[in-house]
Design an enzyme around this catalytic site. Structure first.
Site, PDB file in Angstrom:
ATOM      1  N   ARG A  66       6.173  17.422 -10.259  1.00  0.00           N
ATOM      2  CA  ARG A  66       6.529  16.239 -10.505  1.00  0.00           C
ATOM      3  C   ARG A  66       7.611  16.157 -11.613  1.00  0.00           C
ATOM      4  NH1 ARG A  66       4.217  16.353  -6.850  1.00  0.00           N
ATOM      5  NH2 ARG A  66       6.463  16.604  -5.976  1.00  0.00           N
ATOM      6  N   GLN A  98       5.998   0.786 -13.929  1.00  0.00           N
ATOM      7  CA  GLN A  98       4.793   1.563 -13.271  1.00  0.00           C
ATOM      8  C   GLN A  98       5.079   2.938 -12.980  1.00  0.00           C
ATOM      9  OE1 GLN A  98       2.590  -0.991 -10.121  1.00  0.00           O
ATOM     10  NE2 GLN A  98       4.721  -1.700 -10.004  1.00  0.00           N
ATOM     11  N   HIS A 116       2.122   2.965 -17.129  1.00  0.00           N
ATOM     12  CA  HIS A 116       1.201   4.057 -16.446  1.00  0.00           C
ATOM     13  C   HIS A 116       1.681   5.554 -16.938  1.00  0.00           C
ATOM     14  CE1 HIS A 116       0.677   1.732 -12.254  1.00  0.00           C
ATOM     15  NE2 HIS A 116       0.010   1.142 -13.420  1.00  0.00           N
ATOM     16  N   GLY A 183      11.043  -2.966  -6.515  1.00  0.00           N
ATOM     17  CA  GLY A 183      10.645  -1.822  -5.763  1.00  0.00           C
ATOM     18  C   GLY A 183       9.150  -1.339  -6.050  1.00  0.00           C
ATOM     19  N   THR A 184       8.177  -2.524  -5.922  1.00  0.00           N
ATOM     20  CA  THR A 184       6.808  -2.413  -5.958  1.00  0.00           C
ATOM     21  C   THR A 184       6.214  -3.091  -4.791  1.00  0.00           C
ATOM     22  OG1 THR A 184       5.069  -2.419  -7.392  1.00  0.00           O
ATOM     23  CG2 THR A 184       6.525  -4.028  -7.621  1.00  0.00           C
ATOM     24  N   SER A 185       5.099  -2.402  -4.248  1.00  0.00           N
ATOM     25  CA  SER A 185       4.482  -2.914  -3.061  1.00  0.00           C
ATOM     26  C   SER A 185       3.391  -4.025  -3.249  1.00  0.00           C
ATOM     27  CB  SER A 185       3.742  -1.765  -2.215  1.00  0.00           C
ATOM     28  OG  SER A 185       2.949  -1.085  -3.151  1.00  0.00           O
ATOM     29  N   ASN A 209      13.133  -5.949  -3.195  1.00  0.00           N
ATOM     30  CA  ASN A 209      12.464  -4.919  -2.491  1.00  0.00           C
ATOM     31  C   ASN A 209      12.801  -4.666  -1.037  1.00  0.00           C
ATOM     32  OD1 ASN A 209       9.936  -3.990  -3.746  1.00  0.00           O
ATOM     33  ND2 ASN A 209       9.184  -3.993  -1.721  1.00  0.00           N
ATOM     34  N   ALA A 227      17.255  -1.404  -3.844  1.00  0.00           N
ATOM     35  CA  ALA A 227      17.630  -2.153  -5.339  1.00  0.00           C
ATOM     36  C   ALA A 227      18.948  -1.458  -5.908  1.00  0.00           C
ATOM     37  CB  ALA A 227      16.680  -1.462  -6.255  1.00  0.00           C
TER      38      ALA A 227
END
Ligand code: OAD
Length: 243
Positions: A66, A98, A116, A183-185, A209, A227
């Site tokens: 990652r 996040q 995070h 852009g976050t669910s 989103n 976005a």
């Protein structure tokens, strides 16, 4: 219904919350796109303290990949639009993410909270010392602490752990006139709850989103799409009112 353009003025304070969707156009896959897996791994195996205890080599191998992926991609027009907004607003702007990919930092945002954690940071499981991931010997299966030689771990907030700087985020929510969520669910708490809190406190709430987020009922203004396409023009129109 009023929109952001109607309510913004040079005294306005904005808090932005971003999730994986803002980095999608840089080439990093979102979590939900992977069907509950993170790059083919069950999330519990690679994003929980229990997973790390069970198989630290697997977890380190996963985060090294990652980390290398994050270094190989670039901030996109969505990230750059947020940097431009901070340049105009200064300390009346704060960005909470996040994401752990470091792309907001590389775009130049300074009023930034990586709630995070970050792939670019690691800490020692024994002495607790933080070190940049780039300063570790990543050829080792289990990288060791430059100070005490014990096992390091990625500085990522895993499931079951407390996100960073929640007191500061709470204080920012209290004084923001506008919350922009990108852009976050809207399924992972506590971040998914920020919009409810902002709305309760009287802020104007805006979503950018691709798909409708789970918490969409709490947004006053919804921009559905990518976005990187929406933010440059949207934030330029805000800048006119803010400066
Ligand atoms: P998700 O993968 O859950 O959601 C990504 C969201 O971005 C979805 O709602 C997509 O519709 C949207 N999206 C995709 N491409 C987009 C684009 N180009 N422009 C705008 N939106 C787009 O990611 P998060 O909500 O960030 O936690 O996930 C939250 C947390 O769950 C993560 O931080 C991670 C994960 O498990 C930890 O690692 C602790």
């Amino acid at each position: 219904m009023k929109n952001a353009f109607d309510i913004l003025n040079p005294q306005s304070r904005i808090m932005v919350l971003t999730g994986a969707g803002i980095s999608a156009e840089s080439g990093i896959r979102t979590f939900r796109d992977s069907g509950g897996l993170w790059e083919n791994h069950p999330v519990d195996d690679v994003a929980s303290p229990g997973g790390f205890r069970r198989d630290p080599k697997l977890v380190w191998n996963f985060y090294k990949q990652r980390y290398e992926q994050a270094l190989s991609v670039q901030p996109n027009p969505g990230h750059l639009a947020l940097k431009k907004l901070e340049d105009v607003m200064g300390d009346r702007f704060w960005l909470v993410t996040q994401n752990v990919d470091g792309l907001h930092d590389r775009a130049g945002n300074q009023n930034l909270i990586e709630m995070h954690g970050s792939l670019h940071s690691s800490f020692c499981t024994a002495c607790g010392g933080n070190h940049p991931t780039g300063e570790l010997d990543l050829e080792m299966e289990l990288p060791t602490c430059p100070a005490c030689n014990k096992m390091m771990r990625p500085d990522i907030v895993w499931f079951g752990e407390m996100p960073y700087r929640m007191d500061e985020i709470d204080a920012l929510l209290n004084k923001s006139n506008l919350l922009l969520v990108i852009g976050t669910s809207g399924v992972v708490y506590p971040a998914a709850g920020f919009v409810m809190r902002a709305k309760y406190l009287g802020a104007h709430t805006v979503s950018v989103n691709l798909d409708a987020p789970d918490n969409d009922a709490f947004f006053d203004e919804i921009h559905q799409g990518k976005a990187g396409t929406i933010l440059p023009d949207l934030l330029d129109s805000w800048i006119e009112k803010l400066s």
